[in-house]
Scaffold this active site. Structure first.
Site, short mmCIF file in Angstrom:
data_model
loop_
_atom_site.label_atom_id
_atom_site.label_comp_id
_atom_site.label_asym_id
_atom_site.label_seq_id
_atom_site.Cartn_x
_atom_site.Cartn_y
_atom_site.Cartn_z
N GLU A 1 10.69 27.22 51.18
CA GLU A 1 11.79 26.34 50.79
C GLU A 1 13.04 27.18 50.90
OE1 GLU A 1 9.26 23.09 49.92
OE2 GLU A 1 11.43 23.18 50.07
N GLU B 1 6.53 18.81 69.56
CA GLU B 1 7.52 19.87 69.69
C GLU B 1 6.81 21.03 70.38
OE1 GLU B 1 10.64 19.52 68.75
OE2 GLU B 1 10.56 17.77 67.44
ZN LIG Z 1 14.10 16.68 70.14
#
Ligand SMILES: [Zn+2]
Length: 1107
Positions: free
Chosen positions: A103, A499
């Site tokens: 975080e 991704e």
């Molecule tokens: Zn993208």
């Protein structure tokens, strides 16, 4: 990818949290859920935390949770709070990766100016963290005989119940804290090997290789030493063209492969970018140009964000790989033969051109050239996307609607993770947003993470440590308007977002490595299209496939539909399912299917047609027989209703026209010109004259112009009711010319004209049109007629123009009417007046939807008009007219109530009077939709009503679903449009017993042709039936005016139209009785009947009030 969320880097506080994120009890907080590698995770988390100036204090002091502290800046995930389904646990449990969640800051989405500071705070930690990849044990597992690598062998560390598997090259990487370990390698078919007391120290990883001897499977006794024979390893040809391809370079690449491999490659474009670059798609398949029955369609879309280029180059590599290995490599050959693979290397070619090589996490070139993020530009289920829909988005949406895709991946860069639906939730909160097919998506995503299995490239790709992940989109961060959710919610296609790597635009030299890392996963993902259940839904009687049938799976609230020939694909995880196939007009069929881990389960459904009779028996009485010509026409309607049929017709019938606006004089010369050039199938007549004595023309196009042909459906196209919106006028003139020019030349157009009566009224308000000014998008000049009357509010007071139209409409021979107007981009259906419920709303809405669906933009439901407050979402691009702008006395309402003809109004664009240069585009947008109406008018239900002797009954009432009425014409013919589905029709004629039938209407088949035969005696009170009918008709004629006045009065009075409607009905019933009692056979009536100019009885006017 956005900059604040790199894989598992979150935001919201400052802490390093490690597995497990949840515990079996799912206790909300304070329960330490320890993993097998707990001490290692603690150490890893501490490495990050200690190098982070804020995190190490353990006091993030976040404004929302000021009191929250973490000892040493680390926490066990579940101890902090329970997160079922988190990514880090998944990584640990199912992959080889150990993952810790950081975080990074209190603010989830800090200001851009803060980012630099964030980087400084985290830099040391990130670097130190990555160095940890080097601690532990690494090495290879090989088999003993030939030294071949053993993939998927397990690496077992004694005392730690968490095993790893080796990668494709037999490689493994086991992170361990310093200490002494006993480590074992296990592979099926081999004897396990254990190495005791392996020393792991700080710093570099210890190297430990295993060589496994094959287990002897032969019974002992056969001593002959035959080492296992390994077939010579086939080596597929790897791509050679590793470089960044500019648009021009890419285009040449695609053209080259298209021409070099014509049997398996097919290049096409789905549209153009803002800067007019083609959005290319390469299909690789054994029969690349067509959909083959039963063969699933797959797609990859890359480079949607212009600066995320790895996918773009991988796609070109993939094309090269598939083409070059087809016919020699078994996997490629099998994949290409069994799948239709569509590859779009760049969805955002404009953005790519401005992106720069070496861009790691930048934004330049991300958006399209109008500066919109295309992955926020799709209609969203929770959020209204107000940004204008971009050309790239529209092109892709239309593409996805036109092909029955099953599975897809959207390739991005900037992280290393597979992200699956949903991408957002109603509240916009970052949390798990589950789709009905969550399990399937997880499995698909998991399959894709094969690409990250043990490919450590220490030097270049140390950040590969952030690997091996899948995530629910919304649980990562909200993406309203994303493409993957739109796929799932609007098509049969399941899409995930991948991704591919941490660097958005890597250097060209690194491209071969990307290919090496992703090749296997890219192929594996395509294989996934062959999982779950597939099959065909067909008609049991003749075996023909049923398009658009629904396949539903019990327990999953997401149906899919069959493609044009009845084939379907339903991705499912292994398990046993109850699956139902249903289709309009058929009995649903349910079966059980068991889906296994490998391969696809074939489940075919053969459906039985519902009986046309409601009693469940075969229909009584005569059945219509079909001649070959009728059957041929039926199949034409089906072809034009399904798939690419209409598109092909549009493409094959291009006409040349220099578009311009025509004055009244030019218009008149044009329509006269049509009748002079095409006299055999056109006729022109005047409906009347305007206030300024201009003629209102009606052009009929039919193989027998001027003849009644009551067996054929009749369609009306009208435009120009508002003189300041003249686009429709020009569209209809071109439409008329288009039909005429293609008559006798194009078989489909010829047949449609032969089977339909087409009446075109191009300009209702030529006086107003003369006053209007070009390029005035919002001006009201010319809207009204010369008396200042808006004609669309005048269908009871009767200006000369409306009078002319009322006469045409009251002809009552029309099946469908399409009116063209401007000022928005939407299709509306009756009523314009404020009624609370419309009896046949389903059908009316359906007709409008057909138009909108055949318009490239309208069905998207986003007018994009800023001038009239109609921004935002209009579902399917259709709405009830009263919702748009409620008013009384409209042409549409008059057509409904007095013409018994549904009328839809098409608003062709935001600008009322756009410049002439836009007319060509407007024609291109509306051509297919206008043609679709010519096809649609042949659907619904049609037939003939006659008595036992075969004599047709004119003026019989056909009641649809207990409400809407149509009347039989000359020859006893009737035709009514109905939405697809089951409908009840009743036939009523004076002196005969009522007949009832159930009919099934299909969205793609021509109208079912039914014969209704009355079997009572052909006389009433001893008089010939015709005599009775004629006299009744005449009496009713006398009542037309009265009825009309009542209609007007009620309509004008009432804002509470519901009341008006009831009152009206009451009146009608009264008259009904009155007529029965009083109008038997007077001479006057007989005479009146003779004067009727048209085929029908005027009897129907009596029922005109029926809404
Ligand atoms: Zn993208």
């Amino acid at each position: 990818m956005t900059q604040t969320k790199v894989t598992n880097l979150h935001g919201g506080t400052v802490v390093a949290s490690y597995p497990f994120d949840d515990s079996a009890s799912h206790q909300r907080q304070g329960h330490y859920s320890q993993s097998a590698d707990d001490s290692l995770f603690r150490a890893l988390a501490l490495v990050y935390s200690r190098n982070h100036p804020v995190m190490k204090t353990g006091e993030p002091n976040c404004p929302d949770t000021p009191d929250e502290t973490f000892k040493d800046g680390i926490t066990n995930g579940a101890h902090w709070y329970d997160v079922p389904g988190g990514m880090q646990d998944y990584n640990y449990l199912y992959g080889n990766c150990l993952e810790v969640t950081m975080e990074l800051s209190c603010c989830k989405y800090p200001l851009a100016t803060e980012l630099h500071k964030e980087w400084d705070l985290n830099r040391e930690s990130l670097l130190a963290y990555m160095e940890q990849v080097h601690i532990g044990v690494r090495g290879y597992v090989k088999e003993a005989v030939k030294g071949t690598a053993l993939a998927n062998a397990s690496i077992v560390v004694e005392g730690i119940r968490h095993n790893l598997a080796t990668g494709n090259h037999g490689d493994y990487y086991r992170l361990l804290l310093p200490g002494t370990y006993n480590i074992t390698a296990v592979a099926p078919g081999y004897i396990p090997m254990t190495v005791n007391s392996v020393q792991v120290s700080e710093g570099k990883a210890a190297e430990l290789n295993f060589t496994l001897a094959p287990a002897v499977s032969e019974p002992s006794g056969s001593i002959t030493e035959t080492p296992p024979v390994f077939p010579p390893e086939h080596q597929p040809i790897q791509p050679q063209e590793f470089r960044h391809h500019s648009y021009a370079d890419m285009e040449l690449f695609l053209r080259k492969y298209n021409s070099e491999f014509p049997s398996i490659a097919h290049l096409y474009s789905v549209g153009r970018s803002v800067n007019q670059r083609e959005l290319y798609v390469m299909v690789i398949s054994d029969n690349p140009k067509v959909h083959e029955h039963g063969e699933p369609e797959f797609k990859y879309v890359a480079n949607m964000h212009g600066n995320e280029v790895v996918g773009r180059e991988l796609m070109l590599n993939l094309i090269e790989y598939l083409c070059r290995n087809y016919g020699t490599d078994p996997e490629v050959t099998q994949l290409v033969n069994s799948t239709r693979i569509h590859i779009m290397p760049s969805m955002n070619p404009d953005g790519y051109e401005v992106a720069t090589e070496g861009d790691v996490k930048g934004y330049k070139g991300r958006n399209n050239s109008n500066n919109f993020d295309l992955n926020r530009n799709f209609p969203d289920q929770f959020v209204t996307i107000t940004e204008p829909r971009q050309p790239e988005t529209i092109a892709v949406m239309n593409w996805l609607k036109s092909t029955p895709f099953v599975l897809s991946a959207n390739l991005h860069g900037g992280s290393l993770v597979v992200n699956y639906p949903y991408d957002d939730d109603r509240e916009g909160i970052t949390r798990y947003s589950q789709s009905p097919d969550d399990k399937v998506f997880q499995q698909l995503s998991r399959k894709n993470t094969l690409m990250y299995n043990g490919h450590p490239c220490e030097d270049l790709y140390r950040n590969e440590f952030f690997k091996d992940g899948i995530t629910n989109g919304a649980n990562w961060y909200n993406v309203p308007g994303g493409m993957q959710d739109w796929n799932y919610l609007n098509t049969n296609c399941f899409e995930v977002t991948i991704e591919l790597g941490c660097i958005k635009f890597p250097w060209a030299k690194d491209l071969p490595t990307y290919w090496e890392q992703n090749r296997e996963a890219l192929l594996q993902f395509i294989h996934q299209v062959h999982t779950g259940v597939k099959g065909t839904v067909s008609d049991i009687s003749d075996g023909t496939g049923i398009p658009n049938a629904t396949i539903s799976v019990q327990g999953i609230d997401h149906s899919i539909t069959t493609a044009h020939t009845g084939d379907y694909w339903r991705l499912l995880t292994p398990g046993t399912y109850s699956i139902t196939a249903s289709a309009h007009g058929y009995k649903p069929l349910r079966t059980y299917a068991t889906v296994s881990k490998d391969g696809v389960e074939v489940v075919d459904f053969r459906l039985t047609r519902l009986h046309t009779d409601s009693n469940g028996q075969s229909p009584k009485g005569p059945q219509p027989t079909q001649n070959p010509s009728e059957r041929e026409f039926q199949s034409l309607i089906k072809d034009l209703s399904l798939g690419q049929g209409l598109d092909q017709l549009v493409r094959s019938t291009a006409t040349e026209n220099r578009f311009r606006y025509r004055s009244y004089k030019e218009l008149s010369e044009f329509v006269r010109g049509l009748t002079l050039n095409f006299p055999k199938f056109t006729s022109l007549r005047s409906l009347g004259q305007t206030v300024e004595f201009r003629t209102i023309w009606a052009l009929e196009i039919s193989n027998k112009p001027g003849e009644a042909e009551p067996s054929e459906p009749k369609i009306r196209f009208v435009a120009g009711i508002h003189g300041n919106a003249p686009v429709g006028i020009e569209l209809l003139l071109e439409f008329a010319a288009f039909l005429c020019i293609n008559y006798g030349k194009n078989a489909a157009i010829t047949r449609l004209i032969n089977e339909t009566r087409i009446v075109i009224v191009p300009s209702i308000n030529p006086d107003g049109r003369e006053q209007a000014i070009e390029k005035q998008c919002t001006s009201t000049q010319g809207r009204t007629n010369t008396h200042g009357k808006d004609l669309d509010t005048d269908f009871f007071e009767a200006q000369p123009e409306t009078r002319a139209m009322m006469d045409l409409i009251q002809d009552k021979s029309y099946t469908l009417s399409v009116a063209l107007d401007g000022g928005s981009l939407v299709a509306t259906y009756p009523y314009d007046k404020p009624v609370q419920s419309v009896e046949n709303e389903g059908t009316l809405k359906y007709l409008a939807t057909v138009y909108a669906n055949n318009h490239p933009k309208m069905h998207l439901g986003d007018t994009g008009c800023s001038n009239n407050g109609q921004m935002g979402n209009i579902p399917d691009g259709v709405m009830r007219a009263a919702e748009r702008q409620s008013h009384m006395g409209s042409m549409k309402d008059f057509s409904m109530d007095f013409g018994h003809c549904p009328e839809i109004t098409v608003y062709t664009g935001c600008c009322l009077f756009p410049p002439a240069e836009q007319l060509a585009t407007l024609w291109a947008e509306n051509k297919k939709a206008l043609l679709s109406m010519l096809v649609e008018v042949h659907k619904g239900v049609r037939g003939v009503v006659r008595d036992k002797s075969g004599k047709p009954i004119v003026g019989a009432i056909i009641v649809l679903n207990g409400g809407v009425r149509v009347f039989t014409r000359e020859g006893g013919y009737f035709h009514a449009l109905l939405a697809p589905g089951n409908h009840n029709i009743e036939a009523v004629a004076d002196g005969y017993q009522q007949q009832r039938q159930e009919v099934v209407v299909s969205s793609y088949e021509a109208a079912s042709n039914i014969i209704i035969e009355f079997d009572m005696d052909n006389s009433i009170f001893g008089l010939p039936r015709e005599f009775v009918v004629a006299s009744a008709a005449a009496s009713m004629t006398a009542l037309v005016v009265t009825a009309c006045i009542i209609w007007c009065v009620c309509a004008a009075k009432s804002n509470r139209q519901k009341d008006g409607f009831h009152r009206l009905r009451q009146h009608r019933d009264d008259y009904d009785d009155e007529i029965r009692l009083t109008s038997m056979g007077s001479k006057k009536s007989l005479l009146a009947h003779e004067f009727q100019d048209d085929s029908e009885s005027d009897e129907e006017t009596l029922y005109a009030n029926k809404i």
